[in-house]
Each structure stands twice: as structure tokens, then as C-alpha cells.
Design an enzyme around this catalytic site. Sequence first.
Site, mmCIF file in Angstrom:
data_model
loop_
_atom_site.group_PDB
_atom_site.id
_atom_site.type_symbol
_atom_site.label_atom_id
_atom_site.label_comp_id
_atom_site.label_asym_id
_atom_site.label_seq_id
_atom_site.Cartn_x
_atom_site.Cartn_y
_atom_site.Cartn_z
ATOM 1 N N ASP A 1 0.819 -1.211 0.000
ATOM 2 C CA ASP A 1 0.000 0.000 0.000
ATOM 3 C C ASP A 1 0.847 1.252 0.000
ATOM 4 O O ASP A 1 1.949 1.252 0.501
ATOM 5 C CB ASP A 1 -0.788 0.099 1.317
ATOM 6 C CG ASP A 1 -1.969 -0.812 1.315
ATOM 7 O OD1 ASP A 1 -2.611 -0.934 0.266
ATOM 8 O OD2 ASP A 1 -2.245 -1.403 2.374
ATOM 9 N N HIS B 1 6.086 4.876 -7.760
ATOM 10 C CA HIS B 1 6.311 4.212 -6.471
ATOM 11 C C HIS B 1 5.697 2.811 -6.483
ATOM 12 O O HIS B 1 6.335 1.838 -6.086
ATOM 13 C CB HIS B 1 5.708 5.053 -5.339
ATOM 14 C CG HIS B 1 5.731 4.371 -3.998
ATOM 15 N ND1 HIS B 1 6.645 4.682 -3.016
ATOM 16 C CD2 HIS B 1 4.967 3.363 -3.491
ATOM 17 C CE1 HIS B 1 6.442 3.907 -1.968
ATOM 18 N NE2 HIS B 1 5.423 3.094 -2.231
ATOM 19 N N GLU B 2 4.454 2.710 -6.945
ATOM 20 C CA GLU B 2 3.785 1.404 -6.938
ATOM 21 C C GLU B 2 4.493 0.416 -7.853
ATOM 22 O O GLU B 2 4.726 -0.730 -7.490
ATOM 23 C CB GLU B 2 2.310 1.548 -7.342
ATOM 24 C CG GLU B 2 1.464 2.345 -6.346
ATOM 25 C CD GLU B 2 1.601 1.845 -4.922
ATOM 26 O OE1 GLU B 2 1.795 0.635 -4.711
ATOM 27 O OE2 GLU B 2 1.536 2.686 -3.998
ATOM 28 N N HIS C 1 7.465 -1.377 -6.539
ATOM 29 C CA HIS C 1 7.298 -2.601 -5.738
ATOM 30 C C HIS C 1 7.513 -3.825 -6.619
ATOM 31 O O HIS C 1 8.133 -4.808 -6.208
ATOM 32 C CB HIS C 1 5.890 -2.670 -5.140
ATOM 33 C CG HIS C 1 5.715 -1.781 -3.950
ATOM 34 N ND1 HIS C 1 6.403 -1.972 -2.777
ATOM 35 C CD2 HIS C 1 4.924 -0.706 -3.742
ATOM 36 C CE1 HIS C 1 6.044 -1.046 -1.907
ATOM 37 N NE2 HIS C 1 5.152 -0.255 -2.463
ATOM 38 N N GLU D 1 9.452 0.099 0.239
ATOM 39 C CA GLU D 1 8.757 1.381 0.097
ATOM 40 C C GLU D 1 9.736 2.489 -0.302
ATOM 41 O O GLU D 1 9.441 3.336 -1.133
ATOM 42 C CB GLU D 1 8.074 1.775 1.409
ATOM 43 C CG GLU D 1 7.039 0.775 1.920
ATOM 44 C CD GLU D 1 5.842 0.662 0.994
ATOM 45 O OE1 GLU D 1 5.576 1.619 0.235
ATOM 46 O OE2 GLU D 1 5.186 -0.393 1.016
#
EC number: 3.4.24.-
Length: 793
Positions: A339, A560-561, A564, A590
Site C-alpha cells: 500500500d 512508487h507502486e 514494488h 517502500e
Amino acid sequence: MRGLFTTSLLAASLAGVVLAHPTENGGKRRKTLGFGPDRPHAVFKSSPYDITTSGFIPQSALTSPMDVARIFVDDLLRDQEARSYRVRKDSYTDETTGITHVYFRQLVDGVEVADADINVNVQDGMVLSYGDSFYKGPLLRLHDRSLVEGARWPHTEHCNSLTDELVTRYEELRRSRMANLQTPMGNTVEEMEEALSPIVDAHHSNCLYHDVPHTLAHKSKGDIEGALLQFMIAATPNDDLVNDMLARYDDYVSEMSAHPVNSFAPGESPYFMVNNVPDTVNPVKAKMAFVQIPTAEGDSTVLHPVYKFEVEMQDNWYEAAVSAEVPHRIISVVDWASDSPIPKPDEGRQTGTYNVFAWGVNDPSEGERSIQKEYFDALASPVGWHTIPYANDPTFDMTRAKPKGFYKNTTTTYGNNVFAQENWEGRNAYLDNYRPDAGSSLAFDYKYDPKETDRTDALEEAKGYINNTVTQLFYTCNLIHDFYYRYGFTEAAGNFQQYNFGRGGAENDGVIANAQDGSGYNNANFMTPPDGQNGRMRMYLWNTIIPYRDGDLEAGIVVHEFAHGLSTRLTGGPANSGCLGWGESGGMGEGWGDFIATSIRATANYSDYTMGAWAANREGGIRNYPYSTNETVNPSTYKTLDKPGYWGVHAIGEVWAEILFVVQQRLIAVHGFSDTLFPPLPDAEGNVPEGDFYRARSGKKPLVPKHGNTLSVQLVISAMKLQPCRPSFFDARDAIIAADEALTGGENFCTLWKGFSERGLGPDAKLEGSTPWGGGIRTNDHSLPTACAADKL
Ligand SMILES: *[C@@H]1O[C@H](CO)[C@@H](O)[C@H](O)[C@H]1NC(C)=O
Ligand SMILES: *[C@@H]1O[C@H](CO)[C@@H](O)[C@H](O)[C@H]1NC(C)=O
Ligand SMILES: *[C@@H]1O[C@H](CO)[C@@H](O)[C@H](O)[C@H]1NC(C)=O
Ligand SMILES: *[C@@H]1O[C@H](CO)[C@@H](O)[C@H](O)[C@H]1NC(C)=O
């Protein structure tokens, strides 16, 4: 005794604190589990002294790197009883650096030890570095029951430590409230309250049902369905379902059915698919394995038989290990979904809205929309963004229709790297969801003109721009794919593509990118299963202001996502998605995303940067501090991880990203700044010119970016491939220094150390009493290795 009774009482008394900061409407937090055993014996060795003293003799540069790695590992294991392994199929040679990454998985009695890996990094007959978490004990101890009794169960330890943490923090808070003073750690009461909420959440997610199935334990010994049901009791966010599962335990178990799947090709061990598992969206893959559990003394491990499950749920995708002997014991859980956090709304501050979208423009507050072209990078996306082989198109049924050639060309936001669509219903199915269709012109040009409305109309208003928003998400994701590709996130390294053009790696795993996903607000997440299964990105609307802001339009969040996916596939190898689950490694998962997002938006003129400031409508962004070299603006150091509020992965990640930011600025000071992060396009033969982007090179040496910003991105991405599974800050730092050694011959050794030391991560930095989820006492070190002693910090 820390039974359910005590913990739920505690949670209840904390509710007042938590409710003082309600998340905005719809901003519910996603339940997520994450913990696992400590591996006290795991090492990462990147110094040549550590490697040569092991007795291994460097091989000729002509020896195949796989053989070099095998000879090395056989030598490393020669005094050990448990010496058997398989070489994982996701091992590969990295074309970017010429380094071969070989992954070994330990076998005992022919069964995998799921958390025992050796990763060996080989170049020219030499071992550059390796990580090792193999089980070292005698095989004899395998069947010793007393070890099971004395073992330190990770779930119990995790919940005990969370409870202790909560009690301590709550007590501090209570005292500070009474005294209306600063807390002992120098934080204000508000900061303390905020610091508590991730711990309360983690406790609620992980520990609420920790003790519930105890009485059912022995009932399901050795039975897959029972172990899985016990996991679902802990995993489901639905309390009514938990009660029903407990009341009708036997019914649920008998409704599930496990079928063995035997693969035709050798190499993959047999597994089961389990159907009818409550609260899952697909059948669960199950496998027998061993995992390591620390002994009571904590300095070594014992092997314990488990079922390993891959459980795909609406909001989670878990890889879990549950004891096969005492199935109420969950040994480890990694959630492949990550998240972005939900920030508090920052009300009362006037902000503007803008229409913006190009690469480098972080969000609509930073520029205007402009017409951008599909980027034809013959290396990264050889057939562009709107073409996909019929055979790899999940909407095309080869048994019903005859393909018209090999490739299908689409006129929608649907291609080999990315399937982008709306997902207002927040469901798992995506193939039939709406996508803009630009027709044969392929001109995706749609209106975006957000207007202030009543709150009741705000959602419909945002939905009115779905054509634009899906287009933006498709564009950003494809460019990120191409960008990561050119820094080494290739097919062989486990990237996300439906079709791999015969260049290695597992296929049929393009990114499913859902815009305006209805499963939440004020957040975003990314699920990374192992190579060969689709990554899934869910972008949300942010309802912290009207008109609603659309996370799809903030590149930093998308970058950012997607990071991951990058870090999860590169760390520990493409087929292992369990290496960045929690603690320092989860935190760095993260941090890398923030670091890369910041690198993309940075310009030649130095600036501090925030994360998520536009979407969240919050000037300071959603982290505690902006990224800055100024210690007054961002005081984070390694030691900061000990502070209250630095428990969760996002806070840990912020410290890591800040350290990387400081290191990057040092490299920029030495090597200057490149205005583009995109390397030159390859010529017709596929050769990449050096241009002004790469250093001049001779022979078949790897291409190395010339400027400080591009070099730092390259070192960080290359280091992900070198570092071990479940890296610590120290391991990741050492891997960056090892990457520089491999790429530049160690030219930046002292520059890198200066950056790390500036923020406390010098060579003598220490962590005592570490716990797998990031606890322990840290000591900063601001010194330099003796080789750099002449330089001043
Ligand atoms: C799709 O585009 C490719 C070029 O990218 C072309 O070779 C091919 O013929 C096209 N296929 C169809 C069915 O039009
Ligand atoms: C999206 O674009 C199509 C034309 O391609 C148009 O018919 C449709 O109304 C648009 N949707 C919205 C919500 O504007
Ligand atoms: C950097 O600053 C200089 C002088 O203030 C300005 O001329 C230039 O346009 C700026 N460059 C960028 C990329 O913002
Ligand atoms: C660092 O930031 C503080 C607070 O904004 C400011 O007063 C100080 O001048 C800055 N220091 C430098 C070296 O820029």
C-alpha cells in the site's frame, strides 16, 4: 499470559486514540498480515576477503558462470550435513552488467526449505558477492519433537512484541497527556498519537485471531484443508466469516477440495490446487516444504514442516507458511500487495487544480498537459505499447477463433506491457472493464476539466474523466516499463510482459493497471506474485478535496507502486516474491519507490521533494519530511528507526529513501546531472550508442551511466539483484557499494560511504537485539572506512 482477552481489551482502550484521527469517508485501511521467523545465521558477503578465505579458488573466465556458482556453493557447504539444493530456474545473466545471478534453494529429504536461499553473483570466473540463509544444523535433529516444543513461534513472538510496544507507547501517551508535556522521546502528543495508529492497525490485522484456533490445532494435523482454513481465519478481514468458520469448521473443511498437480517438465516439485476456499478469488496453490524456526537460544534454527500457500484474496495476495504439525501456527506471511499509506486530510488550505501529464511532470500542479508520443524503444518495447501476440492475449480464445497473424494490434489501452482500465466496481475481474478506444488514429485525446461540485456529485464528476485517466495510467506505466527495462529490469530479470520475445524469463505477466479502483480511496497498491503471474496495480481516487483528485495523474504514486514490482522481482530472484515482506527489507521496498519517483521528477537545479502532495492535497506530502540534504528539513538517520512511529514499512522506507537521496546528491556533485534518465535508443542492429549518457567504454564492458543522477539509479537497481533475500539496511548498502565495484571498478567507493555515513550508516553502524520486523537498538556511525580516511566528511 497474553491471550485474546488481554489483547482485545487493549485494542478497545486504544480505540479512543485511534478514533481521534478518523480516516476520511471510505478511507478504510486494508487488513494485511506480515511476519516471519528471524534468521540469525543469514549473511551477505560482498568483500573479496570474505570470499577468498572460504577456500574457493576463482575459476577461469571461460568457465560457465553456473558452474562457477556451483563449485563455490559446494565448497561453501562442504562441512555441512544439509548440502543438497536445486539451482533455481530463474537464475540469469544480466545483460546490463554482465553479472550472472545464480539462485540456490536448499532441499532436505528432497523437500524445499522455503526460506533457505543462496544467491551467488558471478562475473568472469569470480564470485563477487553472495548471500546465504541455508539451514546449517544436523539432519538428525529433524525428527526431534522437543525442538518443536521449545521453538520460538514467529506469530506469537510478533504479537507479543506488538502488544509490548502498544503498552509502552500507550503508557507514554497517557503520561504525556496528563502532564500535557513533551513525551520522553521529544515528540508532541499529536505525534505520539499518530505514531500509535500503524501499530494498532498491525496488531488488529495480525493478532486479533492469533489464539482463536488453538483448540482446533490437533484436529487438522497433517491436513491441507484444515491448515488452510486456519490461515483464512487469521487472514480474512470479514469478522462474520470468522465466526461462521469457527462455528462450522468441519463443513468448511469438507467443502474444500485439494487436487494434486503434477507438472510434466522436471524441476518443479508437485503441488496442490485447493478449491472452494472461503474469501479467496482463485484456487489456492499449496505445497509441502520446510521452513527454519529459531531455537530457544535464538542463535541457530531448526527445520519445521509446513504447507506453503499462495492465497489470492480481494485485497491481498499472500504467500504463507502454516505448520503441518500444529496447524494453528502460522510461521510466516508475506503480502504481495503493498500500500501507499492513507494520510490525514490537511483541511482549510486553498490549493489550485491544473491540467498536466508528461513524463517528469510529477502531477497536475507541475505543468500543462501536452501531446506525448508512444515511445518506441526497440529494446524495451520492440513492438510498441499497443501490440500483443494473439497467443498471449487473455481475451483471445485460440480454440474458438483463428488468429490473423502473430500479433494483434489494439486501439485501446491494452498491450504487451500494460492492461489499463477503469475498475469502479473494485472487483478482481478486469478483462471486460471499460477502456478508451481511440480507433485507428490511436489519438487518445480526451477532456480533463475538473470542476467543483457538491460532495454527492464529486465521484460522478471524477468518473467523467475516465478516458483521460486510463490514458494517463497506460502512458505512465508503459514509460516506467521501458525506463526500468533500460536499467536492467529485463525479461530474464523477471519484468512484467505478456510476451518476452524469446529473451528469457516467464511470460504472461503484464501489469493489470486499474484506474479509479473502487476498492478504496486515498491510496494505491501493487501486488507482485512471482515471475509469470500478472502484477496488479490499483490506483484510487483521493477524496480529501473537491473535486476529487485522481492518483492516476500523479506520476510519483504510479512510479512508487510499479517500483514494488521492480524491487520484489529483483531481490532474491524473479521467482521469489517473499524477500521484502516486513521490517527493514519491507521498509526498503517502500523507500526505493520514493527514491525512484524523486529521481524522475528532479531537475538540474537542486530542490527538496515531497511524496503524494498533490493527490493528498497536503503541502508536506504524505511522509514525515520532504527529501532534503538539509538536516534541519529532514533529520532522518539510521538511528531514527528506533523512534516511536518508525515501526511500519512506510516510515522505515522514508529513512532509506532519504539516505539514498543524500547519497545521490553526492554522486551528482561529483559526476553532474543528466537532464534525461532515458538512455539513447538502440540503432537498427540493437546496439546502444554511448551518446552523452553513458561513459565511453572499451570492449564488452557494461554500459555505465555517466552522470550522478543516472548512475545512482543504475547502482540502486543493480544492487537489488546483488543483495540477498530479506536484506537489512547494511546488506542493501553493501550491495550498492558492490554494484559500484562491478560497474566502475569501485571508483565511487568513498563518495558512496560519505553519503551513507552522513546519515549514520557508516561502516561501524550497529544494530543490537534485532527483530525480523525492524525492532532493536541502532547506533549511528559517521566515520569512513580507513581507505577514505584522508577525505573529510
Ligand atoms: C500489427 O502491427 C504490426 C507492426 O507493429 C504489423 O506487422 C502487423 O501486420 C499488424 N497486424 C495486423 C493484424 O494488422
Ligand atoms: C470516452 O470517449 C468516448 C469516445 O471515444 C465517448 O463516447 C465517451 O462518452 C467518453 N466517456 C466519457 C465518460 O466522457
Ligand atoms: C535552473 O535555474 C536557472 C537559473 O535560475 C534557470 O535559468 C534554469 O532554467 C533552471 N533549470 C531548470 C531545469 O529548471
Ligand atoms: C536548512 O534549512 C533551514 C530551515 O529551513 C534553514 O534555516 C537553513 O538555512 C538551511 N540550511 C542550508 C545549508 O540551506
